[in-house]
Each structure stands twice: as C-alpha cells, then as structure tokens.
Design a protein around this motif. Structure first.
Motif, short mmCIF file in Angstrom:
data_model
loop_
_atom_site.label_atom_id
_atom_site.label_comp_id
_atom_site.label_asym_id
_atom_site.label_seq_id
_atom_site.Cartn_x
_atom_site.Cartn_y
_atom_site.Cartn_z
N ILE A 194 0.53 -1.75 0.52
CA ILE A 194 0.26 0.09 0.09
C ILE A 194 0.76 0.67 -0.01
N PRO A 195 1.26 1.72 0.83
CA PRO A 195 2.53 2.97 0.84
C PRO A 195 3.77 2.69 -0.26
N LEU A 200 1.90 1.75 -3.54
CA LEU A 200 0.51 2.24 -4.19
C LEU A 200 1.17 3.92 -3.76
N VAL A 201 1.04 4.34 -3.08
CA VAL A 201 0.58 5.53 -2.72
C VAL A 201 1.49 6.58 -2.78
N LYS A 202 3.24 6.51 -3.20
CA LYS A 202 4.37 6.97 -3.56
C LYS A 202 3.71 7.09 -5.30
N ARG A 249 1.05 9.84 -6.05
CA ARG A 249 1.76 10.80 -5.14
C ARG A 249 2.79 11.27 -6.78
#
Ligand code: SF4
Ligand code: SF4
Lengths: 720, 189
Positions: free
Chosen positions: A176-177, A179-181, A184
C-alpha cells in the motif's frame, strides 16, 4: 424491471467476498473509533446546534445564496447560479474552451459526481484527472464511488495494484505505501500541467462569501493553488449563514466521517489568490458555481427539507446493516445508504433507478448516528408510501391489508385455522404471507418459527384470574399479534408480573394488529382502519395505563395512531387519550418496583442484552431494561459487541430480502455467541422470534427471552 | 497557562503524526533545524538535499543559515519547491485542542513550501497557541484572508483498504517547532 435490477445488484454484491470483508471490518471498527473521536464532546448538544444552523440556512436558502454571491463577488470571485446539471456542465465546458484549457485536475466533489461532470468534459475532449486517491482509483477503473468518504472502499489492494499497473505500465505489487507513492508521483505532474482546477466545497459562508474545503490528502490545496483557474462547484445545501457556524460543522464532520478531531487540511478561501503562471505571479481566476439541481424543490417539502442539513459525513452508511452487506453500488447512483435513497430520489430521475427505498429495514441506526439528526427512516417510509399511492397496491396486498388485516374477525378467524394446520402456509404462498404480521411473514429456511398457539392469549385470559385481589392501579394489556397468537405464555408472564406489582390487568378484546405491516408496506388506508379499531377498543377501557411489551406496537400506539387519525373529528381526541396512557412494560415495572430495585441477589443466569431497534431508538430505552434485568431479575449482565445491531427481522423484510435478513441475523448470532452468555434478553417479541429461531436452527445452547419472561421466572423462584 | 496549552497542542499534534518541539528562541530553532536537516541528509545520500525556506517574523532576523551540505533556497520558492525535499515556513497561530497550525497562506510561496516537499517544518510562537478553533477565529479574520490554511498533521489517506498512509499529495512528515521568544516582534502574527 427495476426490482429485478435491485435483486441482481444485491446478488452481485453478496457474491463479492472482498466487498463483504472490507465493509464488515470497517463497520465494526468505525463505531469505536468514532466514539473515541467524540470523547469530551457533547454529541447531542452539537447536533442540536447543527440542526439549528442548517435549518436556518434551508429556511433562508435564497437569501443566503444572494448574500454569498454578493460577498464572494466583492472578494473578486465570479459567481454563477446554476439550476440544472446541464447548465453547470455547459458553463465549465465553455469556460474551458474559452481559456484554452486542455487538462483539468479535480479534487473530490460529490456534486460533480452527482451530475457526471467528468463524462461530459471528456466528451468535449478535455482531460480530467481526479486527484483524491480513492476517486483516481475509481476513475481509472471506470467505476462509480461506492462511499461518499471512501470512494474505493469496495476494492482490495490487489485490485488497486492491478489498476495502477496498467496506468503506469509497470508491474506493481500490492504494497500500500508503494501504491500511494505511485499515485503521488503520477498525479504531481498533472497539477502543473492543468490549466484549471475543480474542487467542491464543504461549507459556503454567506455573510463573508467564504468557501471552506476539507481534505486529508492535501490534494484540494494543490488543485486550488497551482492551476491558474479555480472552479468551485457548490451545492446550495452547503450554505450557512455566518462564520460562527463553521467551527460547529468542523467539529462534527471529521469526527463523524473519519473519526478525526480535524481533517488534515482545512482551507478557507475568500476570493482569488495569487498563483504562478509561466514563472510569473498573477492573480487566479476564481469561479464559484452554486448548484441547485432540485435542492430548492427539496426545500419546499416540510419533511424532505431536513435532508438539506446533510454534511455528507457518510456515517449513515457506515452504521447501516444493509449497506455493510451490499456496499454502495447496489444503490444505483452516486449517493448510497439512507441519505442516498433520499438524494437519488431528488437529484436523479432516471426511470431505471432501482427501487432502493425497499432496501431499508427501518432499524433507525442511521438517524441515531447522524450529526444532523436527519429523520432518514421517516423519509424512506414516506417514499414507500408515495410509491404505494402512485402505483397502487397489488391485488394481493389489497386483499390482505384491506380484506384481512383491517378486518379483525376475519383475521383472527384465519389465524385459528392456521393454528390447526400448524404449518399454515407453503412456500408458494410467499407473496401472500409477506404482508401478514411479523410471525406469519417469517418463512425462511434458516430459522425455526414459533408455531401459532392453540389458544391465543385473548382466549386464555378468560380463564385466568387476571385481577388478583384489590389492586391500586389498573392496566389494559395491548398484546399485539405476536404475543397474542404466537407467544401467549409471554403475555401471561407480563400479566403475572404486573399483578405482582399491584396492577390489575384487563384485556380489551376489541384490540387487533397495530398495523405495522401495513405501515411499512406503505398501505396507509388499512393502517388508518386498524388505528381506529384499536383506539376504539382501548379508549373504552377504564384504566390508568395501556401496557405494551412490543416496541413496534408501542410506537404505533404512542405516535402512529395520533398521526394517522389527526384531523378526524371522531378519533383525534381519543387517539391522544390512548397515546397518553401507553407505557412500555419494562419501563413501567421499573417504576412500580421502586425500592425493590437492587435488593435481589445477583445469582440469576449469565445474560447478554440485545437492544431492539425500535426499543432503543424510537423509545429511548436501553439502560432501563438492563437495570431491571440485573437489579430486579438478578441476572448477571455481560455486554456483547454490537448490542444495538439490528437482528434482521424488520417484519416482512425477512420474506422480501431473505438474502439480506439472514446475514444480518448471522452477524447478531455470532455477537451473542461470543459474549459467552447463557441467555440473551430483549424487549421485542419480533426480535425474540428472529433470534430465538436463529439460535434454535443453529443448535446453540443459548436461550432467547423477553425481559418479562425473566422477571416472571425470578418472581417464581422467589416464591419457591 | 501557556505551558498547559503547549502540552495539549503537543499531545494532539503528535496524536496525528506530527513531531513537536519547543525551543527558547530563533537561535535555538536554527540549531534544531540544522540537526533535522543533517539527519535528513544522511538519509538522502544519493543526492544533494534541497531546502526551501519561507522566512517569517520568527526567523527573518537570523544571521546564519544551517550548516549543511545541501542547498537552502530563500528566493524563487515556488519554482524551487517543486524539486525540494524540505519546506520550512511559519504559522500564525496554533490550536491546542486539535494540534493544528493556522497559517495565512495567501502568499503563493507559503502554499508551495508547505505542500510540495515531503518534509515540512513549521515554526510557530508558543504564545500563539490558542485553545480551540473558535478562539482562532476570534483572533483572525477568517472572512477576509484570501487563503487561510489549517494544517493538522501530515498529508494522509486511507483510501486503499482503509490503511492509514502518510504523504499522499502533501508532506509525509510534519515537524512543528514552538518558539518561546524573540524574532522581529512579540505576540502572535
Ligand atoms: S433505518 Fe436502518 S436500514 Fe434503513 S437506512 Fe437507516 S440504518 Fe439503513
Ligand atoms: S444524512 Fe447524516 S449521517 Fe448521513 S451523510 Fe448526511 S449528515 Fe452524515
């Protein structure tokens, strides 16, 4: 047609295990985290303030819109008042064309979803990028949001990884982190490429022309900062009169929506701000669109006007037992859950809109949690009534409500026949039984049913001395169908306990079904007839109290009859007299017992308590039965998780939507089982049937009992 | 009183993922910032650290810059902020109740500096901590300031499986430095 769509949607949703798991986990944790966020805040006080300020705004909608326009224009904004979705879309598209806009970045705006703005702009050849992570996922997936606050709650991280992988043309894992990056990095460039940013607004302050926008991700800040043109699309219901109103909404919205004290970024905008274009600082162009789209129509209805109070926190979805099973897409349009049922009805008028009002089980939980105290169940019921009025009842519904239920002798005669047969109706009779009172409607495989008693309570009371000695007070017992015909023993317990506390009990024979099945099917005429018969029977009795041990009946006696008979010269007064005497059994016992409370040894069974929907939420009784059960019946209380979760009964709901009713029951049963109690107590015979039947079917050694039964048992033990 | 509000602010802000420090004056703030930046540099060994610093009343009087290997920009910030790793700016008020920094962000550079880099350092006067939003409203003119920002913790999302993840569009890390005294004027801005 619409009905089939709805059924199909439900099937698809139920078959989606990811969805079920995600919603279930969320619904379970939401209640606790929200409660934590509200610690130290007087929720009910706050919501009164919100109701007051929002009602004021709704009452002065036009005035506030004018004032807002004037003030925002003073700040240098361009304000456009749009009546229809088409006008909004054309305005934005025209502006985009005139300014040579090719790319637009957007932060989340339910108003824009409501009018399908993205599709329209795409048709005009404009690239639109959603920047809210959830919205972007949905956009890439070509879907609709399924939740107002968490649009992509129905997707798993694996599905998101799949969607992103396609977009960035790189195999991504479901970390998840990471994917968030990716989001961004991907989206960052678009803020700078876009020539226009579109945001919604959460509040629009009339006296100052201020927009208030809240986001956690910070994307709205960028959308409103970077591109040279900012368009804010604002539904008229976002208007409030003064700046003082803002902290109140900001106190409730984050707590209710995401269990935060405050959202990460709250931005207040008063007119255009400087921006950078080609390295040069210049003022922005700020357009504010105030959108009506039937909000003023809503405002003209005394009941639906209250939906304008909505601050779009989505707590009504989060706590809804139906939403947690099926998610948002079943509701057909962008707004889901209880509030979605109302908004869709006003904002969309597509013919194939599934008949979503039918999904509601009337548990009342949405209103209990709503920070604007919106009477959603009442509104949904109104929609159901309107539908019944417009489309008329079916022949079978007419036959049942008007031919059977509203005719006491015929109805009771039929029940007698049924009691002889013991298996009264076969599955093929389903359309028939679905409209009968609670217990007759409960035919499903997953639950054992009580049989119809050989002798109903109304016959038993003849033989029983219901007035032991001279009593200080007199009560009429209103049994309701379930106690009268399925649980007469429970009725006898009620009488025994009342007698013990010095109350003589009479049973007015003219009483009949309270009309709830008709009410919840939208059959108003039959409900009026039943109200009259009951009022007549009860008004004649010369008593101090009218006692009911069924919360659905109590609500009918106390509230519905008065409403149904209002304006009827013959019955209005009488209905009020009756309503004034109505007492809930357990509540009355607590009062009668007085000092006896707390004097019994607490050696009774280990017990957990189920809060019945109408008992807790319509009548406000939740602490009282617990006190009576522990301090008078001597039970040892262990709370279960989700004590106030609906059991899935909801009258004919079990027949109309067994596929929903049963999982709701399953959830309840697992909470009961996990509590480790020997007995589960409740104050509603409908729940007793649902939960008792469910426990029995599952072969669980836990007994379901009405408070009256436990009290009677305790009294008998005392006498021994 | 101030101490109590500070404590309340610290607990609330740290509760939402910010780191909160308190120093006596601008010089001590400079020292602290230098430490933070060096720490950051040691993490970013692959490239030179870029810092954008929007000076305000607390720090404008500082004669020296943090001694680091990287570059500190104080001009052309909206251009530099796009590539920068760290943004430093000042808030006007802080709200104890929610752990929020309030900033008049009408100046476009302030918005870029606080939003674009992944680490954001915000300075605020300890005396400018107020109890709640109502008090903040009473001190400011929320209906007049063109762009008024309330920042509570770093940028966050829970849009994928409701897993809280920081730094989606705005900063992933937020450090708040409360400065007791000094600077170009006393009291809140
Ligand atoms: S009353 Fe219950 S079932 Fe109906 S919308 Fe509200 S929460 Fe959902
Ligand atoms: S109806 Fe109430 S609970 Fe539902 S979104 Fe609106 S304000 Fe929130």
């Amino acid at each position: 047609m619409a009905k089939d769509n709805l059924k199909k949607g439900i099937q698809t949703a139920l078959a989606n295990e990811n969805l079920g798991g995600a919603l279930e986990r969320f619904a379970d944790s939401y209640v606790a985290s929200r409660a934590k966020a509200y610690e130290g805040v007087d929720f009910y006080g706050l919501r009164q303030e919100i109701v007051a300020l929002k009602d004021y705004a709704a009452e002065h909608l036009e005035e506030l819109a004018e004032r807002f326009t004037k003030e925002a224009e003073k700040h240098g904004a361009i304000v456009y008042r749009a009546t229809s979705p088409q006008a909004v879309k054309e305005y934005i598209a025209r502006l985009a064309v005139e300014r040579g806009v090719e790319t637009i970045v957007k932060s989340k705006s339910m108003a824009s979803e409501e009018i399908h703005l993205n599709e329209y702009l795409a048709e005009q050849g404009i690239t639109v990028k959603e920047t809210d992570l959830g919205e972007w996922i949905i956009q890439l997936a070509g879907q609709r949001p399924s939740h107002m606050v968490m649009p992509a709650i129905h997707l798993t991280k694996e599905e998101v990884a799949e969607i992103f992988s396609k977009e960035v043309e790189e195999r991504l894992s479901s970390d998840i982190p990471r994917l968030v990056k990716v989001a961004r990095q991907e989206l960052r460039q678009f803020y700078f490429a876009a020539e226009m940013g579109i945001t919604g607004a959460n509040i629009a302050v009339a006296e100052t022309g201020t927009l208030v926008i809240v986001t956690n991700e910070g994307n709205a800040r960028l959308v409103a900062t970077v591109p040279p043109i900012h368009v804010a699309l604002v539904g008229l219901e976002k208007l409030v009169s003064s700046m003082e109103d803002v902290p109140k909404i900001l106190k409730a919205l984050p707590r209710s929506a995401t269990a935060q004290k405050l959202t990460s970024y709250v931005t207040m905008i008063n007119g255009p701000v400087p921006t950078i274009v080609n390295g040069q600082e210049q003022p922005k162009e700020l357009h504010i669109i105030l959108m009506d789209n039937n909000r003023t129509k809503m405002q003209q209805d005394p009941l639906f006007k209250k939906a304008l109070r909505c601050i779009r926190c989505a707590s009504c979805l989060n706590v809804c037992p139906v939403y947690r099973l099926v998610g948002g897409h079943v509701f057909g349009h962008v707004y889901a859950g209880g509030i979605g049922t109302i908004l869709t009805n006003f904002f969309n008028d597509f013919e194939d809109t599934p008949d979503i009002q039918a999904l509601c089980i009337f548990c009342g939980r949405c209103q209990e949690f709503c920070p604007a105290d919106i009477p959603l169940p009442e509104m949904i019921l109104k929609l159901r009534e309107e539908k019944a009025e417009n489309e008329g009842l079916s022949t079978i519904e007419k036959a049942i409500f008007e031919g059977v239920l509203a005719n006491r002798e015929r109805f009771h005669g039929l029940l007698k026949v049924a009691s002889k047969a013991q298996r009264p109706f076969a599955a093929k009779d389903a359309p028939f039984i679905r409209h009968l009172p609670l217990f007759l409607a409960g035919f499903t495989r997953e639950r054992s049913l009580p049989t119809i008693a050989d002798k109903p309570l109304r016959e038993l009371v003849d033989k029983q001395n219901i007035s032991v000695g001279k009593k200080a007070k007199r009560a009429a017992f209103y049994a309701g169908c379930l106690i009268d015909f399925a649980y007469p023993g429970l009725g006898e317990d009620v009488i025994e306990v009342l007698n013990h506390y010095g109350v003589e009990v009479v049973f007015p024979k003219g009483q009949t079904c309270c009309g709830a099945p008709a009410k919840y099917s939208g059959a108003k005429e039959a409900a009026v007839k039943m109200a009259r018969q009951n009022v007549e029977a009860l008004d004649l009795a010369d008593v101090d109290y009218i006692v009911s041990a069924c919360p659905t009946c109590s609500v009918a006696l106390k509230e519905d009859f008065v409403k149904l008979l209002a304006g009827d010269p013959r019955w209005e007064e009488a209905s009020r007299r009756v309503a004034a005497k109505v007492r809930d059994f357990t509540d009355l016992v607590k009062e009668l017992a007085g000092d006896e409370l707390g004097k019994v040894p607490g050696d009774g069974p280990k017990l957990t308590y189920h809060d019945s929907c109408h008992y807790k939420r319509s009548m406000g009784l939740s602490q009282v039965p617990r006190e009576v059960l522990t301090e008078l019946a001597g039970c040892q209380l262990v709370e279960m998780e989700g004590a106030d979760l609906c059991c899935g009964m909801g009258g004919s709901y079990t027949v109309k939507f067994p596929e929903l009713s049963m999982p709701i029951l399953e959830k309840k049963l697992s909470c009961i089982e996990a509590s480790g109690a020997e007995v589960v107590a409740m104050d509603c015979p409908g729940c007793l049937m649902q939960i008792g039947g469910g426990l029995d079917r599952k072969g669980l050694p836990i007994k379901a009992k009405h408070t009256a039964q436990l009290l009677a048992e305790a009294l008998r033990k005392e006498i021994e | 009183m101030e101490g109590k509000l500070y404590q309340q602010f610290k607990v609330a802000a740290e509760g939402v993922g910010a780191e909160v420090y308190r120093v006596e004056g601008p010089e001590q703030a400079l020292e602290l910032i230098t430490g933070i930046l060096r720490e950051w540099e040691s993490r970013k060994r692959d490239k030179r650290l870029q810092v954008v610093w929007k000076k305000g009343s607390i720090t404008s009087g500082l004669a020296t810059k943090p001694a680091i290997k990287g570059i500190i920009y104080e001009k052309e910030l909206s251009f530099r902020a796009r590539e920068a790793d760290v943004g430093i700016a000042e808030g006007d008020l802080a709200i104890a109740d929610t752990g929020t920094i309030v900033q008049d962000a009408t100046d476009v550079e302030k918005r870029y500096v606080t939003t674009l880099p992944e680490l954001n350092i915000l300075l605020v006067r300890t005396t400018a901590i107020v109890a709640d939003m109502e008090e903040a409203f009473a001190r400011l003119r929320p209906g007049r300031i063109p762009f008024l920002a309330f920042i509570t913790g770093p940028s966050r999302t829970a849009d994928i499986e409701r897993v809280l993840t920081l730094g989606v569009h705005g900063p992933e890390w937020l450090h708040v430095i409360c400065v007791d005294e000094g600077g170009s004027r006393n009291g809140q801005g």
